[in-house]
Enzyme design. Structure first.
Site, PDB file in Angstrom:
ATOM      1  N   ASN A   7       0.878  -1.175   0.000  1.00  0.00           N
ATOM      2  CA  ASN A   7       0.000   0.000   0.000  1.00  0.00           C
ATOM      3  C   ASN A   7       0.916   1.227   0.000  1.00  0.00           C
ATOM      4  OD1 ASN A   7      -1.863   1.986   0.436  1.00  0.00           O
ATOM      5  ND2 ASN A   7      -2.783   1.066   2.259  1.00  0.00           N
ATOM      6  N   ARG A  91      -2.519  -1.978  -3.532  1.00  0.00           N
ATOM      7  CA  ARG A  91      -3.743  -1.206  -3.326  1.00  0.00           C
ATOM      8  C   ARG A  91      -3.654   0.042  -4.200  1.00  0.00           C
ATOM      9  NH1 ARG A  91      -6.003   1.532   2.253  1.00  0.00           N
ATOM     10  NH2 ARG A  91      -7.987   2.123   1.348  1.00  0.00           N
ATOM     11  N   HIS A 180     -13.023   2.716  -0.054  1.00  0.00           N
ATOM     12  CA  HIS A 180     -13.016   1.601   0.911  1.00  0.00           C
ATOM     13  C   HIS A 180     -13.644   0.350   0.291  1.00  0.00           C
ATOM     14  CE1 HIS A 180     -13.349   4.895   4.236  1.00  0.00           C
ATOM     15  NE2 HIS A 180     -12.085   4.507   4.147  1.00  0.00           N
ATOM     16  N   ARG A 243     -12.211  15.119   7.823  1.00  0.00           N
ATOM     17  CA  ARG A 243     -12.911  15.481   6.579  1.00  0.00           C
ATOM     18  C   ARG A 243     -14.364  15.840   6.874  1.00  0.00           C
ATOM     19  NH1 ARG A 243     -11.357  10.282   3.186  1.00  0.00           N
ATOM     20  NH2 ARG A 243      -9.779   9.838   4.727  1.00  0.00           N
ATOM     21  N   GLU A 386      -8.512  -5.732   4.440  1.00  0.00           N
ATOM     22  CA  GLU A 386      -8.324  -5.377   3.029  1.00  0.00           C
ATOM     23  C   GLU A 386      -7.137  -6.116   2.429  1.00  0.00           C
ATOM     24  OE1 GLU A 386      -8.670  -1.314   4.706  1.00  0.00           O
ATOM     25  OE2 GLU A 386      -9.193  -0.771   2.665  1.00  0.00           O
TER      26      GLU A 386
END
Ligand code: AMP
Length: 400
Positions: A7, A91, A180, A243, A386
């Site tokens: 990642n 990823r 996601h 956010r 993940e």
């Protein structure tokens, strides 16, 4: 089989060496400050073997070289040679409209990822750097790109279309993409298994709440995504750590006019200074907020209440969108560990037939059913994975 899961961020790179069949992780770690001084961390056998050691990493290539050197180190490595790495899975944030599933990396795949850079300007260039660094250091090793957006590509047009002039969709591919996706896909699979419907997903309705530093909900019907809260980018949906989530675009014009911000400054505020941090002024971390609220900090309490309210509202919206719900799932940092947070979110959702059991809910970080026996909707905690999804996709495509 061993899959190296990567990642890559702009100045960091997380890695795991994993068996895609069992999910066993033999080594993992993190390269930080790539392009600056370089710090390398390596964990194996449940221990931190190397902790933020200075290793020169002018580019992602040196970071990958450091990872491989540690993996084959005679003293603390977990493999004898690089030959024992069968494939590499990456990823990738944004697959745009080009990718509905993972893909074996070739020139066309890289070009398509490059084309998505305007949609994922912070992440896609870094993801590509990770891929290209692996190509240089491990030529001929199969590599697979796994996209955060791919699971959401089954959304119907009414869910992904924005109510702006249609030409922006046709010409510029402006639409809801969602993120996601690899986590939502993993959870969909686990939730279906817990419902006993993995081989028969037709008719099932699952709402997954991925609540972490970044948060998104996903409505999953018949095992497929039919809606999600994030949008063209990962700023939309419920409020997050820093956010803003969904806001009225008028706010941008108003604040930019009042304070003379340019669009970059405005977006920094919305990405980095908003969310529960922005409301509370305390922290983006939910543990800090709970502590502050417990000591009477009203703004910390408001930030939590706003977050619970918006997540609860989104669950209601998705139940409406799917004509009901069979399972609600909590995952990621807050979802897996926030016992009080889960209870607060579920408060008032009893009308859906969803009742949380306070005793069963007293659990952290493990797969569990937390609904009462008479709840018609199952409520689950499922730790996300993940990396396992990435490893499984990589193994499947690399051995095709
Ligand atoms: P993630 O982005 O999935 O790694 O989630 C990170 C967030 O999980 C952190 O910002 C914390 O707010 C939250 N978190 C971790 N542990 C707990 C906990 N025990 N209770 C509440 N929130 C937690």
């Amino acid at each position: 089989m061993n899959v190296l899961v990567i990642n890559a961020g702009s100045s960091s790179l997380k890695y795991q060496l994993m068996d895609p069949d069992t999910g066993a992780v033999s080594a993992k770690g993190l390269c930080e400050r790539i392009g600056l001084d370089g710090k390398f961390t390596y964990k194996a056998g449940g221990k931190t073997v190397i902790d933020a050691q200075d290793v020169a990493m002018p580019t992602h290539r040196e970071a990958i070289e450091a990872v491989l050197a540690a993996l084959v180190n005679p003293e603390y490595g977990v493999i004898k040679s690089m030959d024992e790495i069968d494939a590499v899975g990456h990823r990738v944030l944004h697959g745009g409209m080009a990718f509905t599933e993972s893909c074996l990396v070739d020139e066309a795949c890289k070009e398509a990822i490059r084309k998505c850079i305007p949609l994922g300007p912070l992440h896609n260039p870094a993801n590509l750097m990770g891929i290209e660094a692996c190509e240089k250091v491990m030529p001929n090793k199969p590599q697979v790109a796994v996209f955060d957006t791919a699971f959401h590509m089954t959304m119907p047009a009414q869910a992904y279309t924005y109510a702006i002039p249609y030409e922006y969709y046709e010409k510029d591919e402006v639409r809801r993409y969602g993120f996601h996706g690899t986590s939502h896909r993993y959870i969909a699979g686990r939730a279906l298994a817990l419902l006993g419907r993995e081989n028969n997903p037709e008719g099932t309705r699952i709402i997954n709440c991925h609540l972490g530093n970044g948060s998104s909900l996903c409505a999953i019907k018949d095992g497929k995504c039919v809606d999600t809260t994030m949008g063209l980018g990962p700023l939309a949906g419920v409020p997050m750590g820093t956010r803003c989530g969904d806001i009225d675009a008028t706010i941008l014009e108003y604040l930019m006019g009042r304070y003379g911000y340019d669009i970059k400054e405005m977006l920094t505020i919305l990405n980095k200074k908003s969310g529960v941090l922005g409301i509370s002024g305390v922290s983006s971390d939910f543990r800090d907020l709970e502590a502050a609220a417990g000591e009477g900090n009203a703004r910390a309490q408001l930030a939590l209440d706003k977050f619970f309210y918006e997540v609860r509202k989104s669950i209601g919206a998705y139940a409406a969108a799917m004509g009901g719900v069979d399972a609600i799932v909590f995952t990621a940092g807050v979802g897996e560990n926030g016992i009080g947070n889960r209870a607060k979110i579920m408060e008032g959702l009893e009308f859906l037939g969803a009742k949380i059991d306070p005793e069963k809910n007293n659990t952290r970080g493990v797969e569990a059913e937390i609904s009462t026996d008479d709840s018609t909707v199952k409520i689950f905690v499922i730790p996300t994975n993940e990396e396992l999804m990435i490893a499984k996709d990589t193994a499947a495509l690399a051995t095709k």
